[in-house]
Design a protein around this motif. Sequence first.
Motif, mmCIF file in Angstrom:
data_model
loop_
_atom_site.group_PDB
_atom_site.id
_atom_site.type_symbol
_atom_site.label_atom_id
_atom_site.label_comp_id
_atom_site.label_asym_id
_atom_site.label_seq_id
_atom_site.Cartn_x
_atom_site.Cartn_y
_atom_site.Cartn_z
ATOM 1 N N HIS A 158 -17.497 67.244 -56.558
ATOM 2 C CA HIS A 158 -17.027 67.425 -55.182
ATOM 3 C C HIS A 158 -17.998 66.737 -54.239
ATOM 4 C CE1 HIS A 158 -14.793 70.873 -56.898
ATOM 5 N NE2 HIS A 158 -13.927 70.555 -55.960
ATOM 6 N N GLU A 159 -17.443 66.177 -53.184
ATOM 7 C CA GLU A 159 -18.278 65.651 -52.113
ATOM 8 C C GLU A 159 -18.112 66.532 -50.893
ATOM 9 O OE1 GLU A 159 -17.912 60.920 -53.312
ATOM 10 O OE2 GLU A 159 -16.541 61.790 -51.861
ATOM 11 N N PHE A 160 -19.194 66.715 -50.165
ATOM 12 C CA PHE A 160 -19.130 67.445 -48.895
ATOM 13 C C PHE A 160 -19.030 66.407 -47.793
ATOM 14 C CE2 PHE A 160 -19.811 71.934 -49.820
ATOM 15 C CZ PHE A 160 -20.045 71.842 -51.194
ATOM 16 N N ILE A 206 -17.786 61.261 -43.618
ATOM 17 C CA ILE A 206 -19.144 60.850 -44.009
ATOM 18 C C ILE A 206 -19.579 61.760 -45.148
ATOM 19 C CG2 ILE A 206 -21.559 60.695 -43.264
ATOM 20 C CD1 ILE A 206 -20.418 60.650 -40.327
ATOM 21 N N GLU A 207 -19.942 61.171 -46.281
ATOM 22 C CA GLU A 207 -20.389 61.983 -47.416
ATOM 23 C C GLU A 207 -21.834 62.420 -47.177
ATOM 24 O OE1 GLU A 207 -20.295 59.993 -51.290
ATOM 25 O OE2 GLU A 207 -21.961 61.276 -51.897
ATOM 26 N N VAL A 208 -22.034 63.713 -46.987
ATOM 27 C CA VAL A 208 -23.410 64.194 -46.793
ATOM 28 C C VAL A 208 -23.980 64.828 -48.060
ATOM 29 C CG1 VAL A 208 -23.446 64.428 -44.279
ATOM 30 C CG2 VAL A 208 -22.490 66.282 -45.675
ATOM 31 N N GLY A 209 -23.098 65.283 -48.944
ATOM 32 C CA GLY A 209 -23.595 65.893 -50.173
ATOM 33 C C GLY A 209 -22.617 65.687 -51.306
ATOM 34 N N HIS A 210 -23.135 65.874 -52.506
ATOM 35 C CA HIS A 210 -22.322 65.555 -53.679
ATOM 36 C C HIS A 210 -22.763 66.456 -54.831
ATOM 37 C CE1 HIS A 210 -20.292 61.864 -55.706
ATOM 38 N NE2 HIS A 210 -19.788 63.015 -56.093
ATOM 39 N N VAL A 211 -21.838 67.149 -55.457
ATOM 40 C CA VAL A 211 -22.176 67.962 -56.635
ATOM 41 C C VAL A 211 -21.374 67.449 -57.841
ATOM 42 C CG1 VAL A 211 -22.911 70.032 -55.409
ATOM 43 C CG2 VAL A 211 -20.496 69.742 -55.900
#
Length: 574
Positions: free
Chosen positions: A208-210, A406-411
Amino acid sequence: MRWTRSLITTLRDDPQEAEIDSHKLMLRAAFIRKLSGGLYTFLPLGLRSLHKVERIVREEMDRAGALEILMPALQPADLWEQSGRLATMGPGMFKLKDRQERLMALGPTHEEVVTDLIAREVNSYRQLPCTVYQIQTKFRDEIRPRFGLMRAKEFIMKDAYSFDTSLEAADASYQAMYDAYVRIFRRCGLRTKPVEADTGDIGGKWSHEFMVMADAGEDGIVECAACAYAANQEKAERRSPAAPAILAASPPIQEIPTPGAHTIDQVAAAIKCAPAQLIKTLLYVADGKPVGALVPGDREVNEHKLKRALGCKRLELADEATIRKVTGAAVGFAGPVGLMSLPLYADAALQGATGRFAGANKDDTHVANVDLARDARVTEFLDLVVVCEGDACPRCDGSLRVVRGIEVGHVFKLGTKYSESFQAKCLNEKGQAELMVMGCYGIGVTRTLQAVIEQSRDANGIIWPVSVAPYTVALLLLDPKDAAVTATAEKLAGELEAIGIDVLLDDREERPGVKFKDADLIGIPFRVVAGAKSLAKGGVEVKARTSKDFQLVPAEQAAATIAGLVAAARQALA
Ligand code: ATP
Ligand code: MG
């Protein structure tokens, strides 16, 4: 902090180098300065906000049970050889040699280093689950560094890595990080949306991307108007339109001259058909072997989907010579008819397609009456297009829309991809050695900081959430030569500092208008004006950055009033 001692040089005009508002504001408000493309210096204001973001990240990582470590940015390239990524990372990785001529890399990410580390440190299931993290500088030789901290060559990332004994346990670690991310972004005052994502070069099973929704975002986000489905456009699926009823008998293939018509639009104009009636045929080279991709003429091929279907490492569009060799024709005249030896991957919407037009694999020629089932050998029908506005949701009856993010985080759930490469095993309860199951989790710390500005600003400047503002209060001393006013302002600043509220005291010999403008530009959440006029009226003026009106508060009550406002603002982000 006194403004006169603070190295804050605000800029009146938008700097030429900046394209998006958050970048312009970071420069104008003296948060960062450019060294060269993709490289920035943090000025004191910028660094204060950055440290606040880092602190939130640390607190939530610690709360989730992750252990902080710090790995070297400089890494031996052998590790990357071992995972097979030295080749796949390509020119995106900064490489250099040490004096012994040993190839080194500046880490774009740390899966290799951390897996090698944990493989040595952990040998029993009793030591698991284990999640480690660091906040550290990453290096990526981006094709197009731009938008300031958004896409830099050197940036700060929080990267975490989980190690577990089983897939189920790894799911729990993933969920713990996911939940921590939700809290981190909320505490930073950011509205984010988790979306399903492609696993890209890092590889792995699920991610998942935040995303921060913003027009300046570089990612396309597909979301369903009716259900919770949301995915990065790179990954987004659609429910393919039902296959058209197959005609009892298709008329035979017929050649049509289309001299000089290379693009879909040119061909459609020459044939006088709608682009959707054409079968767009693109030739790719996948790990050295040519393959064809077929999509409706009005759609684009999603190369991520094609790459996944092929399971290949490298995929690139075929060059002119390859196209000529495979099809016998110039670029623009490829079609599925007669390409019997070439593996063909077709979008599901083309299953059962009849009466279509396509390239004839002959210069300046197309063919009509294409019946895909009759005239071509398709290896596989699959969802192959880039999803567009109005496509059908893969999960429900709703329709999809496309927005920017805008992708700020990625799990990521990585599975055993890296534990296999590094033989990261631990003994299970039965004493057997098993590969550890991994996850990896990134937050672009510097990108997050700028994303806050992109989402929270107005015509006058930045509007910082109280949690990440460089200072909580801007105290404007309007008459620095007036001893009584100065004494009042300094006393208030001291009182606020004493209760943990950081104050920027604007003690410059400047016109009030300049001070008001700068306070708004820098975006400090609360503004307090102390001047001869306000004191004559009975106190200081207190105002939130977000409100139009101020309240006049007696100087001796000001600290308590401000403390109440700050507490409420902090509470709203907790
Ligand atoms: P992008 O797709 O934007 O290039 P990525 O998917 O390659 O990013 P990851 O490997 O997932 O990035 O890295 C984790 C996080 O680091 C990203 O979610 C992003 O916030 C941040 N990040 C990645 N590349 C950069 C960059 N060049 N500059 C600033 N932040 C970055
Ligand atoms: Mg990513």
